[in-house]
Design a protein around this motif. Structure first.
Motif, PDB file in Angstrom:
ATOM      1  N   VAL A 299       0.730  -1.180  -0.044  1.00  0.00           N
ATOM      2  CA  VAL A 299      -0.067   0.119  -0.007  1.00  0.00           C
ATOM      3  C   VAL A 299       0.882   1.223   0.070  1.00  0.00           C
ATOM      4  CG1 VAL A 299      -1.766   1.357   1.291  1.00  0.00           C
ATOM      5  CG2 VAL A 299      -1.788  -1.356   1.229  1.00  0.00           C
ATOM      6  N   GLN A 300       0.673   2.269  -0.723  1.00  0.00           N
ATOM      7  CA  GLN A 300       1.158   3.277  -0.999  1.00  0.00           C
ATOM      8  C   GLN A 300       0.371   4.530  -1.471  1.00  0.00           C
ATOM      9  OE1 GLN A 300       4.974   4.015  -3.264  1.00  0.00           O
ATOM     10  NE2 GLN A 300       5.517   1.913  -3.193  1.00  0.00           N
ATOM     11  N   GLY A 304      -5.883  10.396   3.605  1.00  0.00           N
ATOM     12  CA  GLY A 304      -6.872  11.540   3.446  1.00  0.00           C
ATOM     13  C   GLY A 304      -7.351  11.079   2.031  1.00  0.00           C
ATOM     14  N   TYR A 305      -6.394  10.637   1.114  1.00  0.00           N
ATOM     15  CA  TYR A 305      -6.796  10.327  -0.265  1.00  0.00           C
ATOM     16  C   TYR A 305      -6.672   8.959  -0.521  1.00  0.00           C
ATOM     17  CZ  TYR A 305      -5.372  15.451  -0.818  1.00  0.00           C
ATOM     18  OH  TYR A 305      -5.210  16.777  -0.691  1.00  0.00           O
ATOM     19  N   LEU A 306      -6.426   8.245   0.305  1.00  0.00           N
ATOM     20  CA  LEU A 306      -5.925   6.602   0.224  1.00  0.00           C
ATOM     21  C   LEU A 306      -7.195   6.142   0.033  1.00  0.00           C
ATOM     22  CD1 LEU A 306      -3.532   4.892  -0.354  1.00  0.00           C
ATOM     23  CD2 LEU A 306      -3.627   4.446   2.075  1.00  0.00           C
ATOM     24  N   ASP A 307      -7.612   5.068  -0.869  1.00  0.00           N
ATOM     25  CA  ASP A 307      -8.791   4.456  -1.178  1.00  0.00           C
ATOM     26  C   ASP A 307      -8.770   3.303  -0.173  1.00  0.00           C
ATOM     27  OD1 ASP A 307     -10.714   2.589  -1.876  1.00  0.00           O
ATOM     28  OD2 ASP A 307      -9.506   1.531  -3.669  1.00  0.00           O
ATOM     29  N   PRO A 308      -9.866   3.345   0.789  1.00  0.00           N
ATOM     30  CA  PRO A 308      -9.857   2.478   2.000  1.00  0.00           C
ATOM     31  C   PRO A 308      -9.805   1.109   1.749  1.00  0.00           C
ATOM     32  CG  PRO A 308     -12.026   3.733   1.672  1.00  0.00           C
ATOM     33  CD  PRO A 308     -11.099   4.306   0.714  1.00  0.00           C
ATOM     34  N   GLU A 309     -10.536   0.742   0.538  1.00  0.00           N
ATOM     35  CA  GLU A 309     -10.416  -0.775   0.014  1.00  0.00           C
ATOM     36  C   GLU A 309      -9.171  -1.033  -0.137  1.00  0.00           C
ATOM     37  OE1 GLU A 309     -13.681  -3.678  -1.878  1.00  0.00           O
ATOM     38  OE2 GLU A 309     -13.145  -2.065  -3.007  1.00  0.00           O
ATOM     39  N   VAL A 322      -9.809   6.695  -8.811  1.00  0.00           N
ATOM     40  CA  VAL A 322     -11.284   7.455  -8.759  1.00  0.00           C
ATOM     41  C   VAL A 322     -11.749   8.056  -7.418  1.00  0.00           C
ATOM     42  CG1 VAL A 322     -13.800   7.099  -8.883  1.00  0.00           C
ATOM     43  CG2 VAL A 322     -11.849   6.262 -10.658  1.00  0.00           C
ATOM     44  N   TYR A 323     -11.122   7.020  -6.147  1.00  0.00           N
ATOM     45  CA  TYR A 323     -11.663   7.515  -4.815  1.00  0.00           C
ATOM     46  C   TYR A 323     -10.687   8.799  -4.442  1.00  0.00           C
ATOM     47  CZ  TYR A 323     -12.140   7.564   0.189  1.00  0.00           C
ATOM     48  OH  TYR A 323     -12.081   7.793   1.494  1.00  0.00           O
ATOM     49  N   ARG A 392     -17.592   6.337  -2.692  1.00  0.00           N
ATOM     50  CA  ARG A 392     -18.045   4.996  -1.990  1.00  0.00           C
ATOM     51  C   ARG A 392     -17.067   4.140  -1.813  1.00  0.00           C
ATOM     52  NH1 ARG A 392     -23.284   4.727  -2.563  1.00  0.00           N
ATOM     53  NH2 ARG A 392     -24.435   6.185  -4.210  1.00  0.00           N
ATOM     54  N   LEU A 393     -17.307   3.517  -0.506  1.00  0.00           N
ATOM     55  CA  LEU A 393     -16.548   2.568   0.135  1.00  0.00           C
ATOM     56  C   LEU A 393     -16.093   1.490  -0.768  1.00  0.00           C
ATOM     57  CD1 LEU A 393     -17.576   2.454   3.715  1.00  0.00           C
ATOM     58  CD2 LEU A 393     -15.889   3.582   2.864  1.00  0.00           C
ATOM     59  N   ARG A 394     -16.742   0.642  -1.657  1.00  0.00           N
ATOM     60  CA  ARG A 394     -16.550  -0.385  -2.270  1.00  0.00           C
ATOM     61  C   ARG A 394     -16.194   0.027  -3.804  1.00  0.00           C
ATOM     62  NH1 ARG A 394     -19.915  -5.408  -2.956  1.00  0.00           N
ATOM     63  NH2 ARG A 394     -21.223  -4.182  -4.275  1.00  0.00           N
TER      64      ARG A 394
END
Length: 471
Positions: A299-300, A304-309, A322-323, A392-394
């Protein structure tokens, strides 16, 4: 008749009739030594004294500054020794640079440039000396910015052409081939909203990347720096958002191999003097094979901008960008930072703060005051909708970057049409505002469709309220 008695004549001379000690103490000022770096010594033939230059100095000790320096032979010896040392040091440096050049894939890149001719004619392999000179040996005054991946310097060539040099902190030697492939790919990208990679330097321990220089700072500066003369207007914000999405869509869909940026954020969006957006800093970017939709990787990115999934699973997809773009859109709409301790503990993360405000019909309270007016309420709501969809989370529930770019492009075209048609009829205006730019629709609410409609109407009322109050 030859005289058999021969005598040798020795001519000797000395000064005064005093020893060195007496002459120095003589108050009449008769002491004859004028030069620094000289010594007095007593004559062997009487109570007189003489002078010579001190060891290592040469000249006339009886005149001012008469013993200025070291002997010619010693000078030659020192210069010769220095030249030898400098030569050895330079030879060692050249060998080290050659070692780094090979380790960093220089031969691979040279071969590719030779094999691909004109398609790689803009790629340049810069020398270390060239870049050191252009940055005044990486002077701190030339630093444009610092981040988690390295430092960016401003460079100026002899012809006054300016460019930016990224000096990374670390380089994974196992990824050199990947790095060279990305250099090759990025140097062939010619998109007006992507910062142009001009070349690289491989003669240092960590490879250096050389980009075109963009004059007007970062998007982050323009959103959050209150010292700037005037804030970005809604029209400029919509233009910038459209250009960012357009560039990322190009990277995802139109290059020979899809590129996931992996660190989309407002500090990695540069603006030129016309406020044209340029996506920059591909230090964390990854290539994806055409037959892949996701890759597993460490993970890099930036909190604050990082896609949670992606953060939870390590599965990187195009929807991760996109996230991150959704967070940038939220920044443009609210003027808030991606992570802020000025917000309540629950809402330090802008994505959560933004989505919660939309869900609870509090959007009016978080939008920047100067960006909305009676004429742009509908486009503004559509951008809010779009940003919420990106967050959106997913990742399956988010739009693609191409869909985001098309939606923003449609909104911008609609607004340009409205700005240019002041005498347009009310019916035409309402038709344009009702016409969707894409077949998909992201509901403004999170619950049922009924609550979505109610939330939609509520937000309109909230946005219109200040106008009704005459504010």
């Amino acid at each position: 008749m030859q005289n058999k008695d021969a005598f040798s004549l020795v001519l000797d001379w000395a000064i005064g009739n005093h020893t060195c000690e007496n002459a120095k103490n003589n108050t009449t000022g008769s002491y004859a030594c004028k030069a620094a770096n000289s010594n007095c010594y007593n004559s062997k033939n009487g109570p007189e004294y003489l002078y010579n230059c001190s060891s290592g100095y040469q000249g006339n000790p009886y005149i001012f500054d008469g013993c200025p320096g070291i002997s010619i032979s010693l000078l030659v010896l020192l210069l010769g020794g220095s030249s030898v040392l400098l030569g050895l040091k330079r030879g060692k440096l050249i060998k080290l640079q050659e070692k780094y050049f090979q380790q960093n894939g220089g031969l691979m890149l040279q071969e590719h440039i030779l094999n691909h001719g004109r398609s790689m004619e803009t790629t340049k392999i810069f020398s270390n000396e060239e870049l050191k000179k252009a940055t005044n040996n990486y002077d701190e005054n030339r630093v444009l910015g610092k981040g988690g991946y390295g430092t960016v310097y401003k460079g100026v060539l002899s012809d006054n052409k300016e460019f930016a040099i990224k000096k990374s902190k670390l380089c994974d030697k196992s990824q050199i081939e990947q790095f060279i492939n990305e250099v090759i790919l990025l140097t062939q990208i010619n998109h007006r909203n992507v910062v142009k990679l001009l070349g690289c330097c491989l003669e240092t321990e960590v490879p250096l990347l050389v980009y075109e220089f963009i004059t007007n700072g970062t998007l982050y500066d323009h959103i959050h720096d209150i010292s700037r003369a005037s804030p970005l207007s809604w029209e400029k914000r919509l233009k910038i958002a459209t250009e960012i999405a357009r560039a990322l869509s190009y990277l995802h869909s139109e290059t020979s191999m899809p590129i996931i940026h992996r660190d989309v954020k407002s500090t990695n969006i540069l603006l030129d003097d016309n406020h044209t957006a340029k996506v920059a800093d591909f230090g964390a970017s990854r290539l994806i094979a055409l037959d892949q939709t996701e890759i597993t990787t460490l993970v890099q990115g930036t909190l604050g901008y990082l896609d949670p999934e992606y953060f939870q699973t390590g599965q990187l997809t195009e929807k991760s960008d996109v996230y991150s773009l959704g967070v940038v859109l939220a920044e443009l709409l609210t003027g808030e930072e991606a992570i802020s301790t000025n917000r309540p503990e629950t809402y330090k993360n802008l994505a959560m703060y933004f989505v919660s405000a939309v869900k609870e019909d509090r959007l009016f309270h978080i939008l920047q005051d100067h960006i909305f007016n009676e004429g742009n309420i509908e486009p503004l709501k559509k951008v809010v909708n779009l940003a919420k969809g990106c967050l959106r989370l997913r990742w399956e529930d988010r739009p693609t970057m191409m869909e985001v770019a098309m939606e923003l492009e449609g909104l911008r075209n609609m607004e340009k049409h409205l700005w240019g048609k002041d005498n347009q009829t009310t019916e035409e205006t309402e038709y344009l505002l009702r016409t969707p730019t894409l077949p998909f629709n992201i509901d403004i609410g999170i619950g049922s469709s009924a609550s979505a409609v109610n939330g939609h109407d509520s937000m309109i009322n909230q946005l219109l309220k200040p106008l009704d109050d005459g504010q």
